[in-house]
Write a protein that holds these residues in place. Structure first.
Motif, PDB file in Angstrom:
ATOM      1  N   ASP A 157       3.931   1.453  -1.194  1.00  0.00           N
ATOM      2  CA  ASP A 157       4.489   1.515  -2.550  1.00  0.00           C
ATOM      3  C   ASP A 157       3.504   2.193  -3.500  1.00  0.00           C
ATOM      4  N   ASP A 158       2.236   1.810  -3.402  1.00  0.00           N
ATOM      5  CA  ASP A 158       1.204   2.411  -4.266  1.00  0.00           C
ATOM      6  C   ASP A 158       1.085   3.911  -4.023  1.00  0.00           C
ATOM      7  N   GLN A 182       4.048   5.628  -5.501  1.00  0.00           N
ATOM      8  CA  GLN A 182       3.909   5.640  -6.955  1.00  0.00           C
ATOM      9  C   GLN A 182       2.933   6.736  -7.389  1.00  0.00           C
ATOM     10  N   GLU A 183       1.867   6.891  -6.642  1.00  0.00           N
ATOM     11  CA  GLU A 183       0.889   7.956  -6.920  1.00  0.00           C
ATOM     12  C   GLU A 183       1.561   9.334  -6.878  1.00  0.00           C
ATOM     13  N   ARG A 208       0.835  -1.206   0.000  1.00  0.00           N
ATOM     14  CA  ARG A 208       0.000   0.000   0.000  1.00  0.00           C
ATOM     15  C   ARG A 208       0.868   1.254   0.000  1.00  0.00           C
TER      16      ARG A 208
END
Length: 171
Positions: A61-62, A65-66, A59
């Motif tokens: 990492d996401d 990335q966002e 989560r």
């Protein structure tokens, strides 16, 4: 408060720190799980939390990335090393299971504080996309801390019973 460059930088740093923190948690829990023999309920809960922690890292990492960022390899490596050293340090103690329980309880509260701070930064900086993931991570850490708290007496009693019977009580 609207998103600003300074707030974005603070939030990204916090997320990178949280990623490294979760990596450290894995480096602490995985050796513990591999050594536990006499406390199956502890091993099972740690195994569950290892999976939760892997999800927490995904989560984060996401979220990074966002924000067009990634985790800090240096922070991840440094904290994993210190976590591994802590796990090794406890393994030589005659009361390893107790020391691990105390350390895990403290570490869970460190993680709880980190996620509460990140949620505040998300609110302050207008990063509403991050709230759900951070709340999920926070909830999992709170549940693990509560489990440790509720089971510390049982683990301590089992340790004392095994030790009194002359059996291996460490893990």
């Amino acid at each position: 408060m609207a998103e600003s460059t300074g707030m974005r930088e603070i939030f990204v740093t916090g997320l990178k720190n949280a990623h490294a923190m979760e990596n450290q948690a894995l480096s602490i829990m995985k050796p513990q799980v591999s050594r536990i023999e006499n406390y199956p309920e502890v091993a099972a809960r740690l195994e569950q939390h290892v999976r939760e922690t892997e999800g927490q890292m995904a989560r984060i990492d996401d979220l990074l990335q966002e924000l067009d960022k990634g985790p800090s390899s240096l922070k991840d490596m440094a904290l994993a090393l210190t976590g591994g050293m802590a796990a090794v340090g406890h393994s030589v103690a005659g009361d390893e299971i107790l020391k691990n329980s105390f350390a895990n309880y403290a570490f869970e509260h460190f993680e709880i504080a980190s996620y509460k701070s990140l949620l505040t930064l998300a609110e302050l900086g207008g990063f509403s996309f991050a709230t759900s993931a951070l709340q999920t991570n926070l909830r999992e850490e709170e549940q693990m801390a509560q489990w440790i708290d509720e089971n510390l007496r049982t683990v301590t009693l089992r340790f004392a019973s095994l030790r009194e019977a002359g059996e291996t009580a460490k893990v």
